[in-house]
Design an enzyme around this catalytic site. Structure first.
Site, short mmCIF file in Angstrom:
data_model
loop_
_atom_site.label_atom_id
_atom_site.label_comp_id
_atom_site.label_asym_id
_atom_site.label_seq_id
_atom_site.Cartn_x
_atom_site.Cartn_y
_atom_site.Cartn_z
N ASP A 20 -14.71 -47.49 31.77
CA ASP A 20 -15.28 -48.74 32.63
C ASP A 20 -16.41 -48.39 33.07
OD1 ASP A 20 -15.28 -46.98 34.90
OD2 ASP A 20 -14.22 -48.35 35.90
N HIS A 34 -34.22 -38.49 11.68
CA HIS A 34 -33.57 -39.51 13.46
C HIS A 34 -32.96 -37.76 14.28
CE1 HIS A 34 -33.12 -43.33 10.97
NE2 HIS A 34 -34.40 -42.90 11.74
N ASP A 40 -41.24 -37.69 18.65
CA ASP A 40 -41.17 -39.62 18.74
C ASP A 40 -40.84 -39.97 19.46
OD1 ASP A 40 -40.63 -41.82 17.53
OD2 ASP A 40 -40.38 -41.29 15.77
N ASP A 66 -44.28 -46.92 19.89
CA ASP A 66 -43.66 -45.85 18.70
C ASP A 66 -44.37 -44.91 18.43
OD1 ASP A 66 -42.02 -45.10 17.28
OD2 ASP A 66 -41.85 -46.41 15.49
N HIS A 110 -39.85 -41.15 4.20
CA HIS A 110 -39.61 -42.72 4.59
C HIS A 110 -40.75 -43.35 4.33
CE1 HIS A 110 -42.68 -40.93 7.74
NE2 HIS A 110 -42.02 -39.46 7.51
N HIS A 163 -43.37 -49.69 9.89
CA HIS A 163 -42.62 -51.57 10.30
C HIS A 163 -43.12 -52.25 11.58
CE1 HIS A 163 -41.64 -48.99 13.41
NE2 HIS A 163 -41.49 -47.67 12.78
N HIS A 214 -38.26 -51.40 15.29
CA HIS A 214 -38.17 -51.42 14.16
C HIS A 214 -38.57 -53.58 14.55
CE1 HIS A 214 -36.75 -47.73 12.31
NE2 HIS A 214 -37.77 -47.25 13.10
N GLU A 217 -47.73 -44.00 10.56
CA GLU A 217 -46.38 -42.60 10.47
C GLU A 217 -46.24 -41.63 9.53
OE1 GLU A 217 -42.24 -43.35 11.87
OE2 GLU A 217 -43.27 -45.88 11.90
N TYR A 273 -42.27 -33.55 5.31
CA TYR A 273 -41.34 -32.18 6.24
C TYR A 273 -40.87 -31.40 4.94
CZ TYR A 273 -41.24 -36.98 8.68
OH TYR A 273 -41.88 -37.88 9.29
N ARG A 276 -45.52 -35.53 11.90
CA ARG A 276 -45.31 -36.34 11.97
C ARG A 276 -46.14 -36.96 13.10
NH1 ARG A 276 -40.77 -38.65 11.90
NH2 ARG A 276 -40.16 -38.83 13.89
N GLU A 295 -47.52 -40.91 14.48
CA GLU A 295 -47.31 -41.66 14.88
C GLU A 295 -48.02 -42.72 15.04
OE1 GLU A 295 -43.87 -43.41 15.77
OE2 GLU A 295 -43.64 -45.16 14.32
N1 GLY Z 1 -39.64 -43.57 15.87
C1 GLY Z 1 -38.70 -44.81 15.07
C2 GLY Z 1 -39.88 -44.50 13.93
O1 GLY Z 1 -40.65 -44.00 14.07
O2 GLY Z 1 -39.72 -45.76 13.11
MN MN Z 2 -41.90 -45.60 13.92
MN MN Z 3 -41.08 -43.26 16.03
#
Ligand code: GLY
Ligand code: MN
Ligand code: MN
Length: 437
Positions: free
Chosen positions: A36, A240, A257, A268, A347, A351, A358, A381, A385, A403, A405
């Site tokens: 619950d 992720h 991140d 982000d 990647h 975005h 996103h 970003e 890697y 990375r 970003e």
């Molecule tokens: N934190 C998710 C991305 O960078 O797309």
């Molecule tokens: Mn992002």
């Molecule tokens: Mn991110």
């Protein structure tokens, strides 16, 4: 948020929908974490964008041209006992007075009233396939209207995905939305600075995450826009990675991140820095390639450029950089054409960013990458890697994941980096980390 925005958005949407139409948006469901215990409630972005209403168990209905009122809000009734347990509700009166509904009904009356609202409407705008339960209800309401066809009632003929119109609206940020996003990015930038200063070898990744959350909350943001990624060493190569339960090792990099959510708008940001405060030579070499790629990509964020231009700029710099370091071999043009970089940069470069991390909005129009226009916000970003055990790669590169970003607003003349309050050159990062005790 400027409260005048909500009616403006509803009017704009209704104008695009046209007469003889109806839009229906249910609130997000309450989600159970275990038994619950509920997850913290987060309104659905589309629903909130049009209503500013934060309660669950509600449905927004827009009926352009309806004489008794175009905006109808179904919501929970006031209930003294329930409100004592769960806090105040707006009720139907509050829905009209405080949230601008023309008409409001108890959510329990939805089944009774909604089919009537569908009568003689031609098009129904809603997000199909999102909730099986709501899809089912919709068909029930439709059939109720069809049953009245013999008495001359016309049932809707067309179901239209609401997303298309609404997401196009959400893609272009207003002045007050930009202000909130700028704040969110500023707070996140401070949190990243704090993490750099507090980071010590031997800390657990989640302890560093706690530093970020502390800074978010101290500046009015209780929620993260998404689960923070805090990955030390090889964990940075898991795109992720959210376990955040490893120990940070001296000599490794850590990739963070993380972004605060402010008034349901996301930030982000990613930064990568050395756990012990100093980059090693191989780390520095990779870092500099990613930074140059990110800067080239940001330079390509100007109105009139295509969505893909920043990505292409990043790909060029990364490919060239990897080639120079001997990580890929061959002719530059062929390497780019063959996407040789994809082994290390899997990647895309960014975005849309907005109420959802996103965010919504088309990336292509008629099969072509769309043009960047003022008011759009996107992330930039790129990353490289190199997981441990990478075959054919010298050991000195293993366990390096980088990375960088930032959140970038397209302006009339170019761009504004909303998240520029946190260092990103090697020297700046090392200098900031050296200020901690
Ligand atoms: N934190 C998710 C991305 O960078 O797309
Ligand atoms: Mn992002
Ligand atoms: Mn991110």
């Amino acid at each position: 948020m400027n409260k005048k925005e909500y009616p403006k958005r509803r009017r704009h949407l209704m104008q695009m929908m046209g007469h003889n139409s109806i839009a229906i948006l249910p609130a997000a469901p309450i989600l159970i974490r275990n038994r619950d215990v509920e997850y913290a409630y987060r309104p659905d972005s589309n629903f909130y964008y049009l209503s500013g209403f934060e309660e669950p168990e509600a449905v927004v209905v827009l009926v352009p041209g309806r004489r008794q009122g175009e905006y109808i809000l179904f919501c929970q009734e006031r209930d003294k006992k329930m409100e004592m347990w769960n806090g105040p509700r707006a009720g139907q009166e509050g829905a009209c007075i405080d949230y601008g509904a023309d008409d409001a009904f108890p959510i329990d009356d939805l089944d009774e009233i909604l089919s009537g609202l569908l009568e003689d409407r031609e098009k129904v705008f809603y997000t199909m396939g999102f909730s099986a339960e709501f899809d089912h209800k919709m068909m029930e309401w439709l059939n109720q209207v069809r049953e009245k066809s013999r008495i001359g009632v016309h049932a809707p003929n067309e179901f239209v995905a609401l997303d298309h119109l609404l997401h196009e609206m959400r893609l272009f940020k207003s002045r007050s939305e930009i202000k909130i996003m700028r704040d969110a990015a500023k707070i996140s930038a401070r949190a990243h600075c704090r993490a750099m200063q507090e980071c010590k070898p031997g800390m657990m990744e989640y302890q560093l995450e706690a530093e970020l959350l502390h800074e978010f909350a101290q500046h009015g943001c209780r929620e993260q826009a998404y689960q923070s990624i805090v990955g030390g060493g090889d964990n940075a190569c898991v795109l992720h990675y959210i376990r955040n339960d490893g120990e940070l090792q001296d000599g490794d990099l850590v990739l963070i991140d993380a972004g605060a959510e402010k008034q349901y708008y996301a930030s982000d940001i990613t930064r990568t820095f050395p756990v012990g405060g100093t980059f090693s030579e191989p780390q520095k070499a990779i870092y500099k390639v990613v930074l140059a790629a990110q800067e080239a990509a940001i330079e390509a964020v100007i109105p009139g450029n295509h969505w893909n231009d920043p990505h292409f700029a990043a790909v060029r710099v990364i490919t060239k950089g990897l080639q120079k370091l001997g990580l890929i071999k061959g002719n530059l043009r062929t390497l780019i054409k063959d996407e040789a970089y994809r082994r290390f940069f899997v990647h895309r470069t960014g975005h849309w960013l907005g109420m959802d991390v996103h965010d919504v909005g088309e990336y292509k129009i008629d099969g072509v990458w769309r043009l960047l226009e003022p008011g759009m916000v996107l992330t930039v970003e790129p990353g490289i890697y190199i997981p441990r055990g990478s075959k054919g790669i010298a050991k000195k590169w293993w366990g390096i994941g980088v990375r960088i970003e930032d959140d970038v607003l397209v302006t009339k003349d170019g761009h504004e980096i909303l998240s520029d309050g946190v260092p990103k050159t090697v020297d700046e990062i090392e200098a900031l980390m050296a200020t901690s005790d």
